[in-house]
Design a protein around this motif. Structure first.
Motif, short mmCIF file in Angstrom:
data_model
loop_
_atom_site.label_atom_id
_atom_site.label_comp_id
_atom_site.label_asym_id
_atom_site.label_seq_id
_atom_site.Cartn_x
_atom_site.Cartn_y
_atom_site.Cartn_z
N ALA A 238 95.96 35.58 93.87
CA ALA A 238 97.23 35.81 93.19
C ALA A 238 97.07 36.79 92.04
CB ALA A 238 97.80 34.48 92.68
N ALA A 239 95.88 36.80 91.43
CA ALA A 239 95.63 37.70 90.30
C ALA A 239 95.23 39.10 90.73
CB ALA A 239 94.53 37.11 89.41
N GLY A 240 95.00 39.29 92.04
CA GLY A 240 94.74 40.65 92.50
C GLY A 240 93.46 40.89 93.23
N ALA A 241 92.73 39.83 93.60
CA ALA A 241 91.47 40.02 94.34
C ALA A 241 91.75 40.54 95.74
CB ALA A 241 90.69 38.72 94.41
N SER A 242 90.96 41.53 96.18
CA SER A 242 91.08 42.10 97.52
C SER A 242 90.31 41.27 98.54
CB SER A 242 90.52 43.52 97.55
OG SER A 242 91.02 44.33 96.52
N TYR A 243 89.23 40.67 98.09
CA TYR A 243 88.41 39.80 98.94
C TYR A 243 87.71 38.80 98.04
CZ TYR A 243 84.07 42.03 97.41
OH TYR A 243 83.02 42.46 96.64
N LEU A 244 87.12 37.77 98.65
CA LEU A 244 86.43 36.75 97.87
C LEU A 244 84.98 36.62 98.32
CD1 LEU A 244 89.12 33.91 97.86
CD2 LEU A 244 88.64 35.54 96.03
N GLY A 245 84.08 36.52 97.37
CA GLY A 245 82.70 36.14 97.63
C GLY A 245 82.60 34.64 97.44
N VAL A 246 82.22 33.91 98.48
CA VAL A 246 82.29 32.45 98.46
C VAL A 246 80.91 31.85 98.68
CG1 VAL A 246 83.28 30.42 99.58
CG2 VAL A 246 84.68 32.47 99.22
N GLY A 247 80.51 30.96 97.78
CA GLY A 247 79.21 30.33 97.91
C GLY A 247 78.77 29.72 96.58
N PRO A 248 77.47 29.42 96.47
CA PRO A 248 76.44 29.68 97.48
C PRO A 248 76.60 28.77 98.71
CG PRO A 248 75.53 28.38 95.69
CD PRO A 248 76.92 28.76 95.27
N CYS A 249 76.40 29.37 99.87
CA CYS A 249 76.51 28.62 101.11
C CYS A 249 75.28 27.78 101.35
CB CYS A 249 76.72 29.58 102.28
SG CYS A 249 78.19 30.57 102.11
N HIS A 250 74.13 28.33 100.97
CA HIS A 250 72.85 27.64 101.15
C HIS A 250 72.02 27.85 99.89
CE1 HIS A 250 73.70 27.07 105.44
NE2 HIS A 250 74.10 28.32 105.46
N THR A 251 70.94 27.13 99.78
CA THR A 251 70.04 27.28 98.64
C THR A 251 69.46 28.69 98.63
OG1 THR A 251 69.46 24.94 98.72
CG2 THR A 251 67.97 26.40 97.51
N THR A 252 69.41 29.29 97.45
CA THR A 252 68.87 30.63 97.32
C THR A 252 67.99 30.73 96.09
OG1 THR A 252 69.45 32.98 97.00
CG2 THR A 252 70.97 31.35 96.10
N SER A 253 66.97 31.57 96.15
CA SER A 253 66.08 31.77 95.01
C SER A 253 66.36 33.09 94.31
CB SER A 253 64.62 31.75 95.47
OG SER A 253 64.37 32.78 96.42
N THR A 254 67.33 33.85 94.82
CA THR A 254 67.60 35.17 94.26
C THR A 254 68.22 35.08 92.88
OG1 THR A 254 67.91 36.06 96.48
CG2 THR A 254 68.77 37.36 94.66
N LYS A 255 69.06 34.08 92.69
CA LYS A 255 69.77 33.94 91.42
C LYS A 255 69.65 32.50 90.95
CE LYS A 255 74.13 35.57 89.38
NZ LYS A 255 75.48 36.11 89.68
N THR A 256 69.36 32.31 89.67
CA THR A 256 69.18 30.97 89.13
C THR A 256 70.47 30.44 88.52
OG1 THR A 256 68.44 31.86 87.00
CG2 THR A 256 66.75 31.41 88.66
N GLY A 257 70.50 29.13 88.31
CA GLY A 257 71.63 28.51 87.63
C GLY A 257 72.88 28.37 88.47
N LEU A 258 72.74 28.43 89.79
CA LEU A 258 73.91 28.34 90.66
C LEU A 258 74.26 26.88 90.95
CD1 LEU A 258 73.05 31.13 93.25
CD2 LEU A 258 74.71 31.26 91.39
N PRO A 259 75.52 26.61 91.27
CA PRO A 259 75.90 25.24 91.65
C PRO A 259 75.35 24.88 93.02
CG PRO A 259 77.76 26.74 91.88
CD PRO A 259 76.67 27.52 91.21
N ASP A 260 75.57 23.64 93.43
CA ASP A 260 75.07 23.18 94.72
C ASP A 260 75.71 23.97 95.87
OD1 ASP A 260 73.52 21.27 93.49
OD2 ASP A 260 75.03 19.68 93.69
N PRO A 261 74.98 24.15 96.96
CA PRO A 261 75.53 24.88 98.12
C PRO A 261 76.75 24.16 98.70
CG PRO A 261 73.14 24.69 98.29
CD PRO A 261 73.55 23.79 97.17
#
Length: 208
Positions: free
Chosen positions: A121-144
């Protein structure tokens, strides 16, 4: 908005990585099916972000691939990138839309239907949704959230959903079955012994 590729490659600028070599290898396989999101570390200067983005944009232009900039929308504007992507701690989506203007590609991060609807509604063209699975690339993420979480967001919005977080070629079919338009990766390509082959496997999984 330009046609959005299904494979989003986020630059890996961690020590020891060569993001330009990885982008170059991926482009030779994916061509316009690739979206390159330039992401730099928090400690990187704007000049460093600008220099990297300018070089990535030049590579993308040869293949008519889309180049976006994560977080630093002023860099996206400065180099003439197609747009940018904002996360939960970046500019609000409405503010980011004002910065990019009405035609720029604007991605936003979401992991639940409510915030996803608000971002669109605010104007996003697409959404990045996740994390879908556990990842080590970025720390401090919520549960998959898994494929079921992706499906919940897909059912709530009418823009492309890009699944991110621990994505591999083997996990793509389940994410596509959940309604994901595409996937975003970092390590699946940047840490591969053969980034071009890893890209080809992801593209094949996305198009099956």
């Amino acid at each position: 908005m330009p046609s959005l590729g299904r494979l989003h490659l986020i630059t890996d600028t961690r020590p020891g990585r060569d993001p330009l070599a990885v982008v170059r290898a991926a482009l030779t396989v994916a061509h316009a099916d690739l979206v390159v999101q330039v992401r730099v570390g928090d400690s990187a200067t704007d000049r460093e972000a600008y220099d990297l983005t300018r070089r990535v944009l030049a590579l993308c232009a040869s293949y008519r691939a889309t180049c976006l900039v994560n977080d630093r929308l002023h860099v996206a504007l400065a180099v003439g990138a197609a747009g940018g992507h904002v996360g939960a701690d970046d500019l609000p989506v409405a503010a980011a839309r004002r910065v990019l203007g009405p035609t720029g590609v604007l991605g936003a991060t979401a992991r639940a239907p409510g915030p996803a609807r608000e971002a669109v509604a605010a104007g996003a063209s697409y959404l990045g949704v996740g994390p879908c699975h556990t990842t080590s690339t970025k720390t401090g993420l919520p549960d998959p959230i898994g494929p079921a979480g992706v499906r919940a967001v897909v059912d709530a919005v009418d823009v492309p959903v890009i699944a991110i977080g621990g994505v591999t070629a083997a996990r793509v079919p389940a994410l596509r079955a959940a309604g994901a338009y595409g996937v975003a990766v970092v390590g699946a390509v940047s840490t591969a012994a053969d980034p071009a082959r890893a890209t080809a496997e992801l593209i094949e999984a996305l198009t099956c």
